[in-house]
Design a protein around this motif. Structure first.
Motif, PDB file in Angstrom:
ATOM      1  N   CYS A 198      -0.745  29.479  59.469  1.00  0.00           N
ATOM      2  CA  CYS A 198      -2.152  28.690  60.240  1.00  0.00           C
ATOM      3  C   CYS A 198      -3.484  29.239  59.730  1.00  0.00           C
ATOM      4  O   CYS A 198      -3.696  30.419  59.538  1.00  0.00           O
ATOM      5  CB  CYS A 198      -1.868  29.167  61.607  1.00  0.00           C
TER       6      CYS A 198
ATOM      7  N   CYS B 279       1.664  25.550  64.765  1.00  0.00           N
ATOM      8  CA  CYS B 279       1.498  27.005  65.167  1.00  0.00           C
ATOM      9  C   CYS B 279       1.867  27.253  66.422  1.00  0.00           C
ATOM     10  O   CYS B 279       1.276  26.580  67.297  1.00  0.00           O
ATOM     11  CB  CYS B 279      -0.133  27.489  64.968  1.00  0.00           C
TER      12      CYS B 279
ATOM     13  N   ASN C  92      -2.279  24.846  66.723  1.00  0.00           N
ATOM     14  CA  ASN C  92      -2.791  24.166  65.805  1.00  0.00           C
ATOM     15  C   ASN C  92      -1.855  23.267  64.977  1.00  0.00           C
ATOM     16  O   ASN C  92      -0.686  23.776  64.919  1.00  0.00           O
ATOM     17  CB  ASN C  92      -3.541  25.027  64.770  1.00  0.00           C
TER      18      ASN C  92
ATOM     19  N   ARG D 256      -6.122  29.134  61.494  1.00  0.00           N
ATOM     20  CA  ARG D 256      -7.015  29.475  62.401  1.00  0.00           C
ATOM     21  C   ARG D 256      -6.447  31.145  62.782  1.00  0.00           C
ATOM     22  O   ARG D 256      -7.393  31.844  62.755  1.00  0.00           O
ATOM     23  CB  ARG D 256      -6.822  28.842  63.686  1.00  0.00           C
ATOM     24  N   CYS D 257      -5.301  31.335  62.990  1.00  0.00           N
ATOM     25  CA  CYS D 257      -4.745  32.657  63.387  1.00  0.00           C
ATOM     26  C   CYS D 257      -3.781  33.208  62.418  1.00  0.00           C
ATOM     27  O   CYS D 257      -3.298  34.303  62.585  1.00  0.00           O
ATOM     28  CB  CYS D 257      -4.078  32.345  64.737  1.00  0.00           C
TER      29      CYS D 257
ATOM     30  N   SER E 202       1.673  30.110  68.062  1.00  0.00           N
ATOM     31  CA  SER E 202       0.790  30.878  68.648  1.00  0.00           C
ATOM     32  C   SER E 202      -0.535  30.293  69.303  1.00  0.00           C
ATOM     33  O   SER E 202      -0.926  30.570  70.323  1.00  0.00           O
ATOM     34  CB  SER E 202       0.140  31.794  67.715  1.00  0.00           C
ATOM     35  N   CYS E 203      -1.036  29.401  68.505  1.00  0.00           N
ATOM     36  CA  CYS E 203      -2.483  28.853  69.108  1.00  0.00           C
ATOM     37  C   CYS E 203      -2.506  27.163  69.169  1.00  0.00           C
ATOM     38  O   CYS E 203      -3.324  26.527  69.440  1.00  0.00           O
ATOM     39  CB  CYS E 203      -3.484  29.023  68.131  1.00  0.00           C
TER      40      CYS E 203
HETATM   41 ZN   LIG Z   1      -2.639  29.351  65.003  1.00  0.00          ZN
END
Ligand SMILES: [Zn+2]
Length: 186
Positions: free
Chosen positions: A149, A165, A170, A151-152, A167-168
């Motif tokens: 990802c 993703c 995305n 972003r993260c 997690s976030c």
């Molecule tokens: Zn992410």
């Protein structure tokens, strides 16, 4: 292990004299075979010891690598050393280029939407030359096999709607290999 490919630059004539399995050209000493270069510092001789069990990368060889840089026209990939069928592949240079024309059979408008730094890629050698290796990913099983990802940095999961993703949340795009998420690299 850093191997030389035939024709690869080793040293200048001012620095060293040519030893076994090397030749001189315009003041440069180059390898005439695939092997391991060694320097005799005392006598200032550079030579190459041939390696019989080593297989040089050639057109069609499969390589795995990590995306280091994405430009408008090419992707820079650092190749991972790899054992295939107990024969060690020779990687003359650890970096290779993936030109945009070799990415896909379809037209690629934006390379930055296909690859991102840190992606793990499965590719084939398009052309191996002493000064560099060109890769290609224009087959179904070639392309990104693991992505993170942007972003993260969590690994992206492949779902029916594409890369996501967990997690976030995305969503991202890549030139995906049909083997995405299925290859574990040791
Ligand atoms: Zn992410």
């Amino acid at each position: 292990m850093k191997c030389s490919l035939p024709g690869e630059f080793l040293a200048t004539e001012e620095e060293f004299s040519k030893g076994e399995n090397t030749f001189e050209e315009n003041g440069d000493i180059r390898a005439d075979s695939t092997g391991l270069p060694s320097e005799d510092k005392k006598y200032k001789i550079i030579s190459v010891s041939k390696q019989k069990n080593l297989v040089p990368l050639s057109a069609g060889s499969i390589v795995f690598g990590t995306v280091m840089l994405v430009r408008t026209n090419s992707v820079s990939i650092e190749m991972h050393p790899l054992n295939l069928k107990s024969e060690r592949q020779v990687i003359g240079a650890s970096y290779a280029m993936l030109p945009v024309r070799n990415v896909s059979r379809e037209y690629v408008e934006d390379l930055k939407a296909q690859f991102k730094i840190g992606d793990i890629v499965k590719a084939k050698v398009a052309e191996a030359k002493p000064w560099g290796i060109d890769l290609r990913t224009n087959e179904k099983e070639l392309g990104v096999i693991k992505a993170f990802c942007s972003r993260c940095r969590q690994p992206l999961q492949l779902s029916v709607t594409g890369l996501k993703c967990t997690s976030c949340g995305n969503s991202e795009t890549r030139k995906l290999s049909s083997e995405y998420g299925q290859i574990a690299l040791g």
